[in-house]
Each structure stands twice: as structure tokens, then as C-alpha cells.
Write an enzyme that holds these catalytic residues in place. Structure first.
Site, PDB file in Angstrom:
ATOM      1  N   GLY A   1      49.665  46.348  57.780  1.00 32.08           N
ATOM      2  CA  GLY A   1      48.960  46.505  59.047  1.00 32.08           C
ATOM      3  C   GLY A   1      48.250  47.841  59.108  1.00 32.08           C
ATOM      4  O   GLY A   1      47.993  48.472  58.080  1.00 32.08           O
ATOM      5  N   CYS A   2      47.954  48.291  60.309  1.00 30.63           N
ATOM      6  CA  CYS A   2      47.223  49.546  60.493  1.00 30.63           C
ATOM      7  C   CYS A   2      47.971  50.709  59.846  1.00 30.63           C
ATOM      8  O   CYS A   2      49.162  50.910  60.092  1.00 30.63           O
ATOM      9  CB  CYS A   2      47.034  49.811  61.975  1.00 30.63           C
ATOM     10  N   PHE A   3      47.266  51.486  59.026  1.00 27.38           N
ATOM     11  CA  PHE A   3      47.962  52.579  58.329  1.00 27.38           C
ATOM     12  C   PHE A   3      48.375  53.710  59.263  1.00 27.38           C
ATOM     13  O   PHE A   3      49.174  54.560  58.889  1.00 27.38           O
ATOM     14  CB  PHE A   3      47.153  53.122  57.147  1.00 27.38           C
ATOM     15  N   TRP A   4      47.872  53.727  60.490  1.00 22.87           N
ATOM     16  CA  TRP A   4      48.312  54.752  61.435  1.00 22.87           C
ATOM     17  C   TRP A   4      49.810  54.708  61.659  1.00 22.87           C
ATOM     18  O   TRP A   4      50.450  55.743  61.835  1.00 22.87           O
ATOM     19  CB  TRP A   4      47.607  54.562  62.781  1.00 22.87           C
TER      20      TRP A   4
END
Length: 276
Positions: free
Chosen positions: A103-106
């Protein structure tokens, strides 16, 4: 903070020429550049900040333009170039690399970054077909890349097995079209392995998740050989440190979803065991 006129002009020119800069951003920068002969440096900066501020506040600038805005506005924004530089350096003795997409690497950085033995966690793109992808291209699903993190770790202090165990706690392994609120192929979960040992550990770990029968749906996490990893723009590095409040909201939603999923799956498994 003292800003140098020549440095700012160079930044403006580079952003105008940068293919990742959106057209309306380029038009704003060109407008300010063309007025340089008519206004002083301070007024020029005020004009740029005024044009960029509305979308900067909504985090809707392209990453390089966002970095520039934060630079001229004086808002704190750590430079992650030293961390990213580690990606290109040879691994010293006892250092190894792991690459996970989930998913989002954040939201994939902090859970690893705080562990002993972690040298760096770098956000980036991998698994795609083109060189030097940028954020808009990857999110737009034009390149075949996924958002991922590259973890540089001292294997004397933390093992690859431990990293894989952490990874399973961060994702929904039954969703191959994104993760939680992040939808699309660029967010699919993948473990990228560097060698046979990593592949064996990853495959055994995936099989253990399957054998646990915790999930009612099939486990769809891919295990693939490593392809070139491209570090993301500075804006995305250490996002959880730079944009604390926004990160906490995203991470809270993700954590709640995974917690509810885990609870439902455990109840389903318990009910099935009692009924059987």
C-alpha cells in the site's frame, strides 16, 4: 532563514524544465520568472508563495514543487538526501536489504524505522517497466511500478525473518488490488526477494499465514525477485516525521481497519473450531 536570489532562480528554472511539474505549476513559475525584472526579490517570493499556498495546504503539489514551496515559505522540511544516498552505496559487512510493497509507502516506514538494527527505510518505486518513474506516473498506474520501501538493516541485530513478521502485521494479505483506502495495482502487496535465502523465508512465512486459516479469503501476496528500486522524491521520504498530523490520521484509519479485520477473522476461526 536567508534565501539566496541566484539559488531561488536556479530552482525556478529547474522546476520549469522538470517534466514532472504540472502545467499549471509551470505557468505560475513562468509568470513569476517573467516578472523578475519588474519586482524585487521579496515581492517575487511573495507572489510564488501566494500562487502555490492553496494547493500546498491541501498537499496537492507535485513533490518537487512542494519541496520548493516549503523551502521558500520557511516551513520545516528535513532533507532526506543523505538517507537516499545510502541506496546507491555498497552494503558494508553485515548489512542486507529487504523490499516490501504494502500500500502507500507513507505508512510502511515508521513500523520498521524504529526497530534496532535498521540503518535506513527508503520510500520508492519498484517492479515496473520504465526508468526514473515519478509519483504521478506510478499512482496513475502508467509504469507498472508499486510503491514500496527498501530497508537497509544490520543482520546481526535484526533478522530478515523478523522483518517479514512485521510486514504481515501491516497489510491485508487478501487484497491484491490495493490496501485499505489505497486502491489500484500500484498499491498491491508484494515481497521482493534479493536471494534464495530471502525467498525461502518469505515463502515459508506466507505458507504459515495460509496454514493458520485466520483469513477466509485466499492469501494473494506475491513473492517476486528484486527489480530496480527507484527512491521517491524528497517529499515522500520520512513522511511520518514531516507531516505528523496527516500521517497519524492515515495510520489510525489503517490500524483500525487491520485490527477489526484481525478480530473478525479470529472470531470466525474460533466459531468454526467450536462448531466443529
Amino acid at each position: 532563514m536567508h534565501l539566496n536570489d541566484n539559488e531561488i532562480q536556479r530552482d525556478i528554472y529547474n522546476l520549469i524544465l522538470n517534466p514532472s511539474t504540472r502545467e499549471w505549476e509551470r505557468e505560475s513559475l513562468l509568470k513569476v520568472k517573467d516578472r523578475r525584472a519588474d519586482v524585487n526579490f521579496s515581492t517575487q517570493l511573495d507572489d510564488i508563495k501566494s500562487d502555490l499556498r492553496p494547493l500546498a495546504l491541501r498537499h496537492n503539489l507535485t513533490p518537487d514543487v512542494m519541496d520548493f514551496y516549503l523551502k521558500i515559505s520557511g516551513e520545516p522540511q528535513p532533507d532526506s538526501s543523505d538517507k537516499v544516498r545510502l541506496h546507491d552505496e555498497a552494503d558494508p559487512p553485515h548489512q542486507e536489504r529487504a523490499i516490501f510493497a504494502g500500500g502507500c509507502f507513507w505508512c510502511m516506514v515508521s513500523p520498521f524505522d524504529k526497530r534496532p538494527g535498521i540503518t535506513a527505510v527508503i520510500s520508492g518505486y519498484t517492479g515496473g517497466e520504465f526508468d526514473n518513474p515519478n509519483y504521478d506516473q506510478v499512482v496513475g498506474q502508467y509504469t507498472g511500478h508499486v510503491e514500496a520501501v527498501e530497508i537497509l538493516f544490520d543482520k546481526r541485530l535484526i533478522t530478515y525473518q523478523e522483518l517479514v513478521d512485521i510486514y504481515w502485521q501491516l497489510i491485508d494479505p487478501t487484497d491484491n488490488m490495493g490496501q485499505i483506502d489505497d486502491r489500484g495495482e500500484s498499491y498491491r502487496p508484494v515481497i521482493f526477494v534479493n536471494n534464495d535465502e530471502q525467498r525461502q523465508i518469505a515463502e515459508q512465512s506466507r505458507q504459515a499465514v495460509i496454514d493458520s486459516e485466520i483469513y477466509s479469503k485466499p492469501i494473494v501476496v506475491e513473492i517476486s525477485d528484486v527489480t530496480r528500486f527507484w527512491p521517491a522524491e524528497n517529499f515522500h521520504q520520512d513522511f511520518y516525521k514531516k507531516n505528523t498530523s496527516r500521517y497519524r490520521k492515515i495510520e489510525r484509519t489503517r490500524r483500525l481497519y487491520l485490527s477489526l479485520q484481525h478480530s473478525k477473522n479470529m472470531m470466525r476461526k474460533l466459531f468454526k473450531k467450536v462448531k466443529g
